[in-house]
Design an enzyme around this catalytic site. Sequence first.
Site, PDB file in Angstrom:
ATOM      1  N   ASP A 432       0.871  -1.176   0.000  1.00 58.72           N
ATOM      2  CA  ASP A 432       0.000   0.000   0.000  1.00 58.72           C
ATOM      3  C   ASP A 432       0.914   1.235   0.000  1.00 58.72           C
ATOM      4  O   ASP A 432       1.597   1.505   0.997  1.00 58.72           O
ATOM      5  CB  ASP A 432      -0.871  -0.062   1.268  1.00 58.72           C
ATOM      6  CG  ASP A 432      -1.847   1.098   1.375  1.00 58.72           C
ATOM      7  OD1 ASP A 432      -1.673   2.099   0.641  1.00 58.72           O
ATOM      8  OD2 ASP A 432      -2.777   1.001   2.202  1.00 58.72           O
ATOM      9  N   HIS A 433       0.887   1.959  -1.086  1.00 52.23           N
ATOM     10  CA  HIS A 433       1.846   3.061  -1.256  1.00 52.23           C
ATOM     11  C   HIS A 433       1.518   4.254  -0.355  1.00 52.23           C
ATOM     12  O   HIS A 433       2.308   5.180  -0.228  1.00 52.23           O
ATOM     13  CB  HIS A 433       1.870   3.489  -2.729  1.00 52.23           C
ATOM     14  CG  HIS A 433       3.199   4.043  -3.175  1.00 52.23           C
ATOM     15  ND1 HIS A 433       4.249   4.251  -2.323  1.00 52.23           N
ATOM     16  CD2 HIS A 433       3.629   4.438  -4.398  1.00 52.23           C
ATOM     17  CE1 HIS A 433       5.280   4.755  -2.990  1.00 52.23           C
ATOM     18  NE2 HIS A 433       4.928   4.875  -4.255  1.00 52.23           N
TER      19      HIS A 433
END
Length: 463
Positions: A432-433
């Site tokens: 999850d950036h």
Amino acid sequence: MASKDIQVPDLGNFHDVAVIDVLVKVGDSVQVDTPLLTLETEKATMDVPSPEAGVIEALLVQRGSHVSTGTPIATVRLAETAAASPAAPAAPAAPASAAAAPSAAAAAPTATGSAAKGATAAAAAAASAPSKPAAPAVPPTPAAVAAPAQLPPINEAGFSRAHASPSVRKLARELGADLSRVRGTAQKGRISAEDLKAYVKSVLTGGGAGGAASSSALPRVNIPDFAQFGPTEVKPLTRVRRITAQRMHASWVNLPHVTQFDEADITELEQTRQTLKDRAELAGIKLTTLAFVVRACVRALQRFPDFNASLDESGENLVLKQYIHIGFAADTPQGLMVPVIRDANRLDIYETARALSELAQAARTGKLAGSQMQGGSFTISSLGGIGGTAFTPIINAPEVAILGVSRAAMRPVYREGGFVPRLMLPLSLSYDHRVIDGAAGARFAAYVASALSEVSQLIEAVP
Ligand code: CAO
């Protein structure tokens, strides 16, 4: 007094239409045109009126039945006057709403606001769907007139899955409202009439299309009537598949995914596994590559705690977990399941392998308890036993990362001036950036790869 069987009138090309409501019961008196049933096709709901006056002697269909033209509906003991002049079979009532034909409504953007325009939309519906019977060119009901063009079109697949009673489904058809966009607040998430009205009101008052599906304002995929292109068969999704679809979609649209690829040299690991495998088998343990991957991930999660975390509800805090519960995707006859190995950091390689095979077996035989699929802090999706060189796994939200493992293969690796054959294991880390930066993602994947190449550390006893 004579009795007569009432049959479903001509439904044109529609067959096996669902009965979503039976509006009368045995003993009821009916007049000509008293509605007997409500049918729901892909495009609209319609009432079937009685062509006779009399008393219902027997009901021959029930809610949930499927009917076609000519299917007997009920036996009516005819009122004497009616018995003398048999009526012609009545046509079904007009589809409740022109807006209930979404593709047609889209094809006729001027069809709003007046009865005449509504009729145009109904005609357009017929024109654009040659395999369907022409919709009667009658003025729409007041509800249809009120149905605004701004309501998003009905997504048929979502509509049919929505958890709502027949009367609410009927109302939704009349309003042209897509039930799949309405958030149900009744018991077990059921959509009540109030929920539906609140949704429609919210859209009409400019509150947006509302509902869970539309809060992200995603464009909808238009689902055509595939039967117009050739024969089709409808296969309902299993419960597990429906849950998977919902979760995958939620993760896909809410979490900005990045996938980092790497590869691990597991040549020594595989040699060690082969020497330990027989001993493990004596203890009833199947020692597969995956057990080593779990051990490597435990080490990586201890080294990079941000990967063993979740964003909180506000999205402004990271909840770091003091436990390491590792989920793994298992392919089962019911669909994809993710059993969780609790406290994986406390298990040695054999205990890890045993936990993997016991949980996988429980998942495949439908014996997995709900609690055994909860609380995971990181997930591994291994397709290595099947094949493939890489893939981009979807994060098991609210976790922040997932490791995909593809099939190990012998490959020539350039080392110290020459090529040597090495067994290489492809790794695909999706993260999850919002939480993990690219550099951290690359470091985590490289760390897992390096841990896998140092097999002695993976098989040592757990303190
Ligand atoms: N490369 C090469 N061989 C591998 C391997 C890999 N990456 N992973 C496993 N293998 C080998 C195993 O070591 C085993 O070899 P031996 O027979 O020599 O011992 C063999 O393949 C069969 O392993 P397995 O599949 O029975 O067991 P596993 O522990 O590797 O996997 C499980 C268990 C439950 C994960 C697996 O059966 C499964 O269901 N996989 C599908 C997961 C899935 O659907 N993922 C997609 C989810 S969507 O993201």
